[in-house]
Design an enzyme around this catalytic site. Structure first.
Site, PDB file in Angstrom:
ATOM      1  N   HIS A  18      54.623  59.924  54.217  1.00 52.64           N
ATOM      2  CA  HIS A  18      54.668  58.946  53.106  1.00 52.64           C
ATOM      3  C   HIS A  18      53.399  59.114  52.281  1.00 52.64           C
ATOM      4  CE1 HIS A  18      55.562  54.656  51.575  1.00 52.64           C
ATOM      5  NE2 HIS A  18      54.560  55.142  50.854  1.00 52.64           N
ATOM      6  N   HIS A  20      51.631  59.199  48.099  1.00 51.73           N
ATOM      7  CA  HIS A  20      51.689  59.062  46.632  1.00 51.73           C
ATOM      8  C   HIS A  20      50.773  60.110  46.010  1.00 51.73           C
ATOM      9  CE1 HIS A  20      53.767  55.123  46.746  1.00 51.73           C
ATOM     10  NE2 HIS A  20      53.127  55.019  47.899  1.00 51.73           N
ATOM     11  N   LEU A  21      51.351  60.979  45.188  1.00 51.26           N
ATOM     12  CA  LEU A  21      50.541  62.012  44.523  1.00 51.26           C
ATOM     13  C   LEU A  21      50.345  61.734  43.040  1.00 51.26           C
ATOM     14  CD1 LEU A  21      51.856  65.387  46.041  1.00 51.26           C
ATOM     15  CD2 LEU A  21      49.647  64.284  46.448  1.00 51.26           C
ATOM     16  N   ASN A  46      57.610  56.754  42.924  1.00 53.77           N
ATOM     17  CA  ASN A  46      57.360  55.603  42.022  1.00 53.77           C
ATOM     18  C   ASN A  46      56.408  55.964  40.880  1.00 53.77           C
ATOM     19  OD1 ASN A  46      55.183  55.742  43.869  1.00 53.77           O
ATOM     20  ND2 ASN A  46      54.749  53.544  43.702  1.00 53.77           N
ATOM     21  N   LYS A 104      64.415  56.789  48.472  1.00 54.54           N
ATOM     22  CA  LYS A 104      63.464  55.693  48.696  1.00 54.54           C
ATOM     23  C   LYS A 104      64.021  54.394  48.144  1.00 54.54           C
ATOM     24  CE  LYS A 104      59.688  53.434  49.380  1.00 54.54           C
ATOM     25  NZ  LYS A 104      58.349  53.622  49.818  1.00 54.54           N
ATOM     26  N   HIS A 141      60.844  50.524  51.775  1.00 50.52           N
ATOM     27  CA  HIS A 141      59.703  49.602  51.664  1.00 50.52           C
ATOM     28  C   HIS A 141      60.244  48.248  52.112  1.00 50.52           C
ATOM     29  CE1 HIS A 141      55.858  48.120  49.757  1.00 50.52           C
ATOM     30  NE2 HIS A 141      56.515  47.010  50.061  1.00 50.52           N
ATOM     31  N   HIS A 179      55.522  52.303  56.513  1.00 47.93           N
ATOM     32  CA  HIS A 179      54.275  51.543  56.620  1.00 47.93           C
ATOM     33  C   HIS A 179      54.470  50.172  57.290  1.00 47.93           C
ATOM     34  CE1 HIS A 179      55.917  49.975  52.916  1.00 47.93           C
ATOM     35  NE2 HIS A 179      55.480  50.948  52.169  1.00 47.93           N
ATOM     36  N   ASP A 252      50.638  56.681  53.364  1.00 47.98           N
ATOM     37  CA  ASP A 252      50.736  55.830  52.173  1.00 47.98           C
ATOM     38  C   ASP A 252      49.458  55.924  51.344  1.00 47.98           C
ATOM     39  OD1 ASP A 252      51.894  54.182  50.324  1.00 47.98           O
ATOM     40  OD2 ASP A 252      51.704  52.340  51.504  1.00 47.98           O
TER      41      ASP A 252
HETATM   42  O1  DOR Z   1      49.711  49.612  48.482  1.00 52.63           O
HETATM   43  C1  DOR Z   1      50.635  50.230  48.001  1.00 52.63           C
HETATM   44  N1  DOR Z   1      50.467  51.089  46.974  1.00 52.63           N
HETATM   45  N2  DOR Z   1      51.854  50.028  48.503  1.00 52.63           N
HETATM   46  C2  DOR Z   1      52.934  50.570  47.936  1.00 52.63           C
HETATM   47  O2  DOR Z   1      54.005  50.346  48.423  1.00 52.63           O
HETATM   48  C3  DOR Z   1      52.824  51.375  46.697  1.00 52.63           C
HETATM   49  C4  DOR Z   1      51.511  51.954  46.571  1.00 52.63           C
HETATM   50  C5  DOR Z   1      51.236  52.522  45.190  1.00 52.63           C
HETATM   51  O3  DOR Z   1      52.105  53.207  44.638  1.00 52.63           O
HETATM   52  O4  DOR Z   1      50.148  52.311  44.666  1.00 52.63           O
HETATM   53 ZN    ZN Z   2      53.749  53.846  49.455  1.00 55.76          ZN
END
Ligand code: DOR
Ligand code: ZN
Length: 350
Positions: A18, A20-21, A46, A104, A141, A179, A252
């Site tokens: 999991h 985020h890039l 996202n 997702k 989520h 998470h 995450d």
């Molecule tokens: O803390 C978080 N940040 N939880 C998430 O589910 C998304 C993520 C984000 O994209 O910044």
């Molecule tokens: Zn996340």
């Protein structure tokens, strides 16, 4: 005679289930932080606008590969953002062509860029049925978003009100509860013999809600789901170090620039890509479970996703505390690296 403490540990190269890039300048800055250690990662969709279709995922994957430094190896495993308009045929084609590994599900409004998420779960039923049929995992989520549900209860309420009904209707759907932050979630996953797994982040193994709020507010520890009481953190550690195949690492790691974190209404997200392996080795050592680290970071995840574990190796060595930069520079501004609050003795060997 006492046993000599372990000072070197070789495991299969880890994966991050999991991550985020982001995109653009942020992507270029954070990708090497992950690719330095991790072989593969499940990439969150996202973005603004979100990665919804197979074509979106294919284009995003190409941007990730273009941002990867030439001397690094890394495989992004793409996800599609589930909306109420998602076409089951597009999802099935993306899976069959190897473009998307998972879908997702964000309940609408749950977190960063989740406005296009799901409000009416009946509307996504055909997609979920198709995914169950083709064996494509759904990453969830797991938080309800109703304003009348306390933010510390949102995960537990999600399990009862949303997850249990989804699983009842789709017992063959493979689900990753992402998470997880509560004893309730750990217990629920442990109770389910089939088709359910959970990821656990590095930071939720280390901080509880006091770290965020006691003695001053610490925005860099604010993320969603928000960290809970200490008893929940302890349950997460027990699950992670147990070797149970249903629990694996999903950092995450979610970069936001400092100006976006440090304001009256700051963004949710902890950036831990740089030092996650050192943090985890410390957590597993403290639990006397270094022998279970490989299962958590490198074996259980690929097993659930039906992939082989990496055939590359990573060696961690124990010694004088290792330091990481407190920030990484990005074209959008500085991003603060997760501070575990204790010295890190385990370094990833070059
Ligand atoms: O803390 C978080 N940040 N939880 C998430 O589910 C998304 C993520 C984000 O994209 O910044
Ligand atoms: Zn996340």
């Amino acid at each position: 005679m006492t046993d000599k403490p372990t000072t070197s540990l070789t495991i299969r190269r880890p994966d991050d289930w999991h991550l985020h890039l982001r995109d653009g300048a942020m992507l270029r800055a954070v990708l090497p932080e992950t690719a330095r250690h991790f072989g593969r990662a499940i990439i969150m969709p996202n973005l603004m606008p979100p990665v919804v279709t197979a074509a979106d995922a294919s284009a995003y994957r190409a941007r990730i590969m273009a941002a990867l430094p030439a001397d690094m190896s890394f495989t992004p495993l793409m996800t599609l953002y589930l909306t109420e308009d998602t076409d089951p045929a597009d999802v099935a084609a993306a899976h069959a062509n190897g473009i998307a590994t998972a879908v997702k599900l964000y309940p609408a409004g749950a977190t960063t860029n989740s406005a296009s998420g799901v409000r009416d779960f009946e509307k996504v039923r055909p997609v979920l049925e198709k995914m169950a049929e083709i064996g494509m995992p759904l990453c969830i989520h797991g938080e309800v978003t109703h304003s009348d549900v306390d933010i510390f209860d949102r995960e537990a309420v999600f399990i009862d009100k949303i997850l249990k009904p989804i699983r009842k209707k789709n017992p063959d759907l493979r689900i990753v509860m992402e998470h997880v932050t509560t004893l309730d979630a750990v217990d629920y996953v442990r109770d389910q013999p089939k088709n359910l797994a959970a990821t656990i982040t590095t930071h939720h193994l280390i901080i509880n809600r006091n770290h965020i709020l006691a003695g001053g507010i610490r925005p860099h520890y604010y993320c969603l789901p928000v960290a809970k009481r200490e008893q929940h953190r302890v349950a997460l550690v027990q699950a992670a170090v147990s070797g149970d195949k249903r629990f694996f690492l999903g950092t995450d790691s979610a970069p936001h620039t400092d100006p976006n974190k440090l304001q009256a209404c700051g963004c949710a997200g902890v950036f831990s890509a740089s030092n996650t392996m050192s943090c985890l080795a410390e957590v597993f050592e403290a639990a006397d479970a270094l022998d279970k680290l490989e299962a958590f970071t490198s074996l259980n995840g690929p097993r659930f996703y039906g992939l082989s574990a990496s055939d590359e190796a990573m060696t961690l060595t124990r010694g004088e505390p290792v330091t990481y930069p407190s920030h990484i520079a990005t074209g959008d501004g500085p991003v603060t690296v997760f501070d575990p609050g204790f010295p890190l003795h385990w370094r990833v060997a070059d």
